[in-house]
Scaffold this motif. Structure first.
Motif, PDB file in Angstrom:
ATOM      1  N   ALA A 150      45.255  48.692  50.088  1.00  0.00           N
ATOM      2  CA  ALA A 150      44.265  47.609  49.994  1.00  0.00           C
ATOM      3  C   ALA A 150      42.894  48.196  50.293  1.00  0.00           C
ATOM      4  O   ALA A 150      42.670  48.727  51.373  1.00  0.00           O
ATOM      5  N   ASP A 151      42.005  48.132  49.318  1.00  0.00           N
ATOM      6  CA  ASP A 151      40.637  48.592  49.541  1.00  0.00           C
ATOM      7  C   ASP A 151      39.671  47.481  49.173  1.00  0.00           C
ATOM      8  O   ASP A 151      40.062  46.452  48.608  1.00  0.00           O
ATOM      9  N   LEU A 152      38.407  47.675  49.472  1.00  0.00           N
ATOM     10  CA  LEU A 152      37.412  46.632  49.263  1.00  0.00           C
ATOM     11  C   LEU A 152      37.263  46.248  47.798  1.00  0.00           C
ATOM     12  O   LEU A 152      36.816  45.141  47.483  1.00  0.00           O
ATOM     13  N   ASN A 153      37.633  47.142  46.889  1.00  0.00           N
ATOM     14  CA  ASN A 153      37.525  46.813  45.465  1.00  0.00           C
ATOM     15  C   ASN A 153      38.415  45.643  45.076  1.00  0.00           C
ATOM     16  O   ASN A 153      38.149  44.959  44.085  1.00  0.00           O
ATOM     17  N   ARG A 154      39.454  45.409  45.863  1.00  0.00           N
ATOM     18  CA  ARG A 154      40.356  44.289  45.558  1.00  0.00           C
ATOM     19  C   ARG A 154      39.636  42.954  45.666  1.00  0.00           C
ATOM     20  O   ARG A 154      40.065  41.965  45.045  1.00  0.00           O
ATOM     21  N   LEU A 155      38.569  42.897  46.452  1.00  0.00           N
ATOM     22  CA  LEU A 155      37.824  41.644  46.576  1.00  0.00           C
ATOM     23  C   LEU A 155      37.249  41.190  45.239  1.00  0.00           C
ATOM     24  O   LEU A 155      36.959  40.005  45.055  1.00  0.00           O
ATOM     25  N   PHE A 156      37.095  42.124  44.306  1.00  0.00           N
ATOM     26  CA  PHE A 156      36.482  41.791  43.019  1.00  0.00           C
ATOM     27  C   PHE A 156      37.518  41.652  41.900  1.00  0.00           C
ATOM     28  O   PHE A 156      37.142  41.467  40.739  1.00  0.00           O
ATOM     29  N   ASP A 157      38.803  41.727  42.247  1.00  0.00           N
ATOM     30  CA  ASP A 157      39.856  41.599  41.230  1.00  0.00           C
ATOM     31  C   ASP A 157      39.783  40.261  40.510  1.00  0.00           C
ATOM     32  O   ASP A 157      40.131  40.155  39.336  1.00  0.00           O
ATOM     33  N   GLY A 158      39.363  39.218  41.226  1.00  0.00           N
ATOM     34  CA  GLY A 158      39.352  37.886  40.631  1.00  0.00           C
ATOM     35  C   GLY A 158      38.409  37.746  39.452  1.00  0.00           C
ATOM     36  O   GLY A 158      38.602  36.860  38.607  1.00  0.00           O
ATOM     37  N   PHE A 159      37.401  38.614  39.361  1.00  0.00           N
ATOM     38  CA  PHE A 159      36.457  38.507  38.253  1.00  0.00           C
ATOM     39  C   PHE A 159      37.086  38.937  36.928  1.00  0.00           C
ATOM     40  O   PHE A 159      36.535  38.659  35.867  1.00  0.00           O
ATOM     41  N   ARG A 160      38.247  39.607  37.001  1.00  0.00           N
ATOM     42  CA  ARG A 160      38.982  39.918  35.777  1.00  0.00           C
ATOM     43  C   ARG A 160      39.685  38.675  35.235  1.00  0.00           C
ATOM     44  O   ARG A 160      40.095  38.643  34.077  1.00  0.00           O
ATOM     45  N   LEU A 161      39.861  37.686  36.098  1.00  0.00           N
ATOM     46  CA  LEU A 161      40.481  36.408  35.711  1.00  0.00           C
ATOM     47  C   LEU A 161      39.488  35.288  36.009  1.00  0.00           C
ATOM     48  O   LEU A 161      39.847  34.266  36.584  1.00  0.00           O
ATOM     49  N   PHE A 162      38.229  35.512  35.618  1.00  0.00           N
ATOM     50  CA  PHE A 162      37.120  34.667  36.029  1.00  0.00           C
ATOM     51  C   PHE A 162      37.390  33.192  35.771  1.00  0.00           C
ATOM     52  O   PHE A 162      37.313  32.351  36.677  1.00  0.00           O
ATOM     53  N   TRP A 163      37.720  32.825  34.538  1.00  0.00           N
ATOM     54  CA  TRP A 163      37.866  31.412  34.199  1.00  0.00           C
ATOM     55  C   TRP A 163      39.138  30.822  34.782  1.00  0.00           C
ATOM     56  O   TRP A 163      39.180  29.653  35.159  1.00  0.00           O
ATOM     57  N   LYS A 164      40.169  31.641  34.887  1.00  0.00           N
ATOM     58  CA  LYS A 164      41.412  31.133  35.473  1.00  0.00           C
ATOM     59  C   LYS A 164      41.225  30.835  36.961  1.00  0.00           C
ATOM     60  O   LYS A 164      41.688  29.813  37.468  1.00  0.00           O
TER      61      LYS A 164
END
Length: 299
Positions: A150-164
């Protein structure tokens, strides 16, 4: 077959299929990570949406115990998961707080025009980024709970599923709002009954009306507690199915989760004495405990 995947914004590959599947089994590759092979044409897809990867028996998901683990056991598991990783968890909580509150803090300074403009921008930005950041935070804590990288980049994973992510956030918000609307009845009823809010009758009448209407709103909110954990594990699911799955998992466990939440009230109150700085520790502790709760009720 050779695979490629995106890590920290860079394309990695080619990777042989056996090694690629090992990345999934080890948790290095998440369902939302973009992958590609020659059979996909020109489009990259989230790994979780590719048949045979995350739904394969070769890549088992953590199994639950049917919700049998007591809440004390769940919080104990959270402390074990966080052992040696508190620094990363606190850092992630701090970054999340900065990202979600930056515009709001800016609106407290400057001229009235500046305050009004930044307040509007803050509301718009929050509306658009709260969903993706929530998924990122939940995935980060979920990976800690599962003892995965788990690294800080995971905080931005949600932007790959932005609309969902935003679909889940907005729809849950709408459902809770509809459940809460009847709470306005006390504010309408007391003046109609010509009772002043300053009279002794006003407080008990207010509680008499409010409490029964807050209960269904709370139940609605509890129904969708696990939505972002489900979306993290199964990003291919449509929003409505994510919410339906959360309702299914929470059936019979809403009271247990409410009690789990209650275990953190004391920690939140203690954080008052640190000007809420202590929440940087309480927040990951609570979310990792909820991640263990999710894995425990899964079947």
């Amino acid at each position: 077959m050779q695979w490629f995947y995106i890590e920290n914004g860079q394309r990695i590959g080619p990777v042989e299929e056996a090694d690629f599947l090992q990345l999934i089994r080890s948790g290095k590759l998440a369902p939302a990570d973009l992958v590609w092979n020659a059979d996909m044409g020109t489009e990259w897809h989230p790994a979780g949406s590719v048949p045979g990867l995350f739904d394969s028996p070769a890549v088992p998901a953590p199994g639950g115990r049917g919700g049998l683990t007591p809440n004390a056991g769940l919080t104990g598991l959270a402390r074990q998961s966080l052992s040696g990783r508190w620094g990363a968890a606190v850092g992630a909580a701090l970054l999340l707080g900065i990202l979600t509150n930056a515009f709001g803090a800016a609106s407290e300074f400057g001229s009235p025009a500046w305050k009004a403009t930044t307040a509007i921008l803050s509301a718009l930005v929050s509306l658009l980024i709260s969903g993706p950041l929530t998924l990122g935070w939940y995935r980060f804590c979920q990976r800690i709970a599962r003892r995965e990288d788990a690294d800080l980049n995971r905080l931005f994973d949600g932007f790959r599923l932005f609309w969902k992510c935003n679909g889940v956030t907005w729809l849950v918000g709408l459902l809770v709002l509809l459940a809460v609307l009847p709470v306005i009845i006390p504010f309408l009823a007391i003046p109609l009954l010509k009772i002043s809010f300053a009279t002794p009758l006003a407080p008990p009448l207010f509680l008499l009306f409010v409490i029964p209407f807050l209960i269904p709103a709370t139940l609605v909110a509890l129904n969708y507690t696990l939505a972002f954990f489900i979306l993290s594990d199964q990003p291919e699911l449509p929003v409505t199915r994510v919410l339906a799955r959360s309702r299914e998992l929470m059936h019979g466990f809403r009271w247990k989760y409410a009690c789990l939440t209650g275990r953190f009230i004391g920690w939140v109150l203690l954080s008052l004495f640190t000007c809420f700085i202590g929440m940087l520790w309480v927040q990951p502790y609570f979310t990792v405990s909820t991640a263990h709760f999710y894995d425990d009720v899964r079947t």
